[in-house]
Design an enzyme around this catalytic site. Structure first.
Site: not given
Lengths: 350, 350, 350
Positions: C241-243
């Site tokens: 997922g993001h980050n």
């Protein structure tokens, strides 16, 4: 890539916030409270970040009215700062622009209609009888089979595959390498135990404002269509079986698998790696936590879970053994209860 | 796309059913009992749908001999109506036909042999030494590396990637964006804790009549080959590790992951999101329910499960805490048992 | 494809082993102890295979000093035979060679720089401002959006999609149909319950010596970047997922999903189908078994698990029911404890 700039006044207007501070200040991006510099706007969405408010170097902060007293720099005040963040992020999105038109390497079948303002990029292969609407972008390497319909303002990212007769409405985004309209998993076992394929005669209907992540698979229906309703948001690597219906504005996180003929209601929030066994309904507004095993209908809204909580492996091993002894445990308790009852009774009789 | 039509007599003959009713009746599709109109044939496969039988608008119903009395319209009577449904669906499959031949944009490496009746669609890239059999379809965007062999009557859907030396037999369907022959996950840790890649020298062998869903990944073997035996059916998003063997006619639902060197027997039925830890055997005929954690060999057929049942989150939280207290629970029961034994003993001594 | 040959002396030198036996012996491959023939070298890595040592037909065996006494054929003696195996396998890798240069069908945008020794294969589409380093291979059907940077000695396998602004360092392998840089799953809910997309303004940074499997998805960051550190090994079908940050030399098996803003430490080993709920840290050196539900931070190294152990479905059903009765079970035990305490007290009073 040039830098985008807005004044604080522009931003306040764009997001519908009340500005407290110098509207002429130039902003060139958005960043978290701790990462922001003097040309950034930031936002306060979560109580646990209040501690970063006093030390931020941001030019201004988007925040709720209740935090105004705690902020000593320029502010953009609005009820839902997270929505404000989303709207500012839209201003600074650096996704490359695309040029309308059909790339010379794209191949387009007979009787297909591509809107003049649409983009069909390099190496796209489009079958016969396909319709693509205004401002829609088809990125490189996408394959679109016969009789697919795509509405206006859609983005189909690279290497997506759309099987025949799939219908996609307006403002739908489909991320890279996703597959829509592949055959549902339908097989009938004959007397010899050999599987006979059941052709999948339905299609897939994707309504307005749906976003679908990367490497998602959505199977076509067996007889009727698989349906993804308006405003649904699907994360990456999700599997949607044949004849599934997903209701309006339901959001589903990555890795979840939905077996055939599951009907998920509206406004549900489903976490990642959840499994739906299929052939039942899930109520509007249901919230399902990660890795839950959904084996039966959910008849009312609420939060649902299954599984056990992570723990050191050595402890877990013991508890997992005890789980398999639960029958024995209950028997021993029953025996104890009887012993005590009998013991006291005996005493009483004495 | 013209409409396909058959008479009821044609259909009875095609599926091997006994017709009761007007054989001249024209049928233009198949639908469920509740959705069928007067030009559809329908089917009754599941007792729970008997209630729809009296009200259906279908022209005729495929059903088992035991339901003949309950049906007042034309019938196609056979022992396994689900097989009948599969065969009728084959008649009405609207998947677009493809034209044999090699599209001018396809690129084919040296010493590759493509059968005259095969289809190689737009933007397909084929390496050197590849062989493709009669009537096989290679859809747009497929990439086939060197020395791959594909038999007759196969369909390789768009954007599939086949790595070098993969062997595919006859009548194999591989859905879009699937990857076959990628490197197995093999790494050796050196003294510094750095991973050293172990090149994967084996290949993948896919036998006759296998169907593989969309976005599946099947890794090549480390030394020997990964093998998918005849008649296996794999749903979407499945991961098959290096040196896995899957036995004949085994069916596996979406999202299941099979770690390296697992040997799954014949005629198994494995649900979705199941995980196999690898390096063990699973007996012929094993049935594994969804999301089961298979950590050891399964030595005899039967149905297997793990996990807990979905429940409201608030209840689940308590039960999950109790699970971690199971050691304590067992200790308390032991203590109670001892107390009572001692208590009674004491009493007896008194 | 010609056959590769080495002498045993060459191999001993290549892997840094002490040779015991005839260094002139010609070796044409590596195989397991049981499958090896007289032209193969084999290896003994696991105690449980010692039984195959006496009967192997291999020309020589790579083994640890402690097994020298048990071996009567030629030997390559070294401390870590598994590393030796990895290095010999590198010699016999039959992955096809590629020819440097840009295929005429590849499309390359303005201001992009492709190193002279790089390979850009058929049907590759590269955007503007892209840089590709020395000896890097871009396989057919890959789509690379604007401003992507790829270092030296990388391999990007077929049909991979790289979104704009992704940064890939040196010696990175990315297997087929993987997607890097797709939008993170970020949506803000407005007052009407409609989701508002949050544009994802970050990128993805992949450091040196990372290997990424097939059909993996790695989302771009929301504001900052998603980071995969040096030496990380990701199996197939993983969702990042993001980050998310994944620390150096961490290895993750197939099907695992990592929700946004999870920070996984260095040297972790994470099995397949594990789920991370997001927004917490996992300590360096953590080991997580398959299908574990990681819902909170892991603060120290060790092995962690969740779930229950596979068992026959009939037994499991009972235990799963008992799991939901654990509250009642604990109540009954408390009652028993009180009864006994009171019972004895009463007796004492008597």
């Amino acid at each position: 890539m040039g830098e985008t700039h807005y004044t604080l006044a522009d931003i306040a207007e764009h997001i519908g916030a009340t500005l407290k501070g110098d509207g002429a200040k130039v902003i060139c991006g958005i960043a978290s409270l701790s990462a922001a510099t003097g040309q950034h706007v930031s936002f306060l969405n979560n109580t646990k970040y209040v501690k970063y408010l006093s030390a931020t170097h941001a030019a201004a902060v988007i925040l709720a009215p209740s935090y105004v007293e705690k902020c000593s720099i320029a502010m953009l005040v609005m009820d839902d700062p997270y929505v404000g963040y989303a709207k500012v992020a839209q201003l600074f999105d650096r996704a490359p622009a695309v040029i309308a038109g059909i790339h010379p390497s794209a191949m387009i079948g007979e009787a297909s209609q591509i809107a003049a303002s649409a983009t069909v990029a390099a190496n796209v292969v489009i079958g016969e009888g396909v319709r693509i609407g205004e401002q829609t972008q088809i990125h490189p390497g996408v394959v679109i089979a016969d009789n697919v319909t795509i509405g206006n303002h859609c983005i189909i990212f690279p290497n997506v595959t759309l099987y025949h007769d799939v219908n996609i409405a307006n403002r739908v985004h489909i991320h890279a390498n996703t597959v829509i309209g592949s055959d549902g998993f339908g097989n009938a076992r004959d007397k010899q135990g050999v599987w006979l394929k059941i052709p999948q005669l339905g299609a897939v209907d994707i309504h307005d404002d749906v976003e679908i992540g990367a490497s998602v698979t959505i199977d076509r229906g067996a007889l009727d269509d698989t349906v993804i309703a308006r405003g649904v948001k699907l994360d990456n690597q999700i599997q949607v079986g044949h004849n599934v219906h997903i209701g309006e504005n339901t959001a589903i996180a990555a890795g979840t698998g939905i077996a055939g003929s599951t009907r998920i209601g509206k406004n549900c929030m489903i976490s990642g790696l959840v499994g739906f066994a299929g052939h039942f309904d899930v109520a509007d507004g249901a919230v399902i936590t990660g890795m839950t095993k959904v084996t039966k209908a959910i008849t009312k809204p609420g939060i649902y879970s299954s599984g056990t909580v992570i723990e050191p492996h050595r402890d877990w091993l013991k508890h997992a053994v005890h789980f398999r002894q639960l029958g024995d445990i209950v028997t021993r308790i029953k025996k104890l209860e009887l012993s005590i009852k009998d013991g006291f009774k005996t005493e009483g009789v004495d």
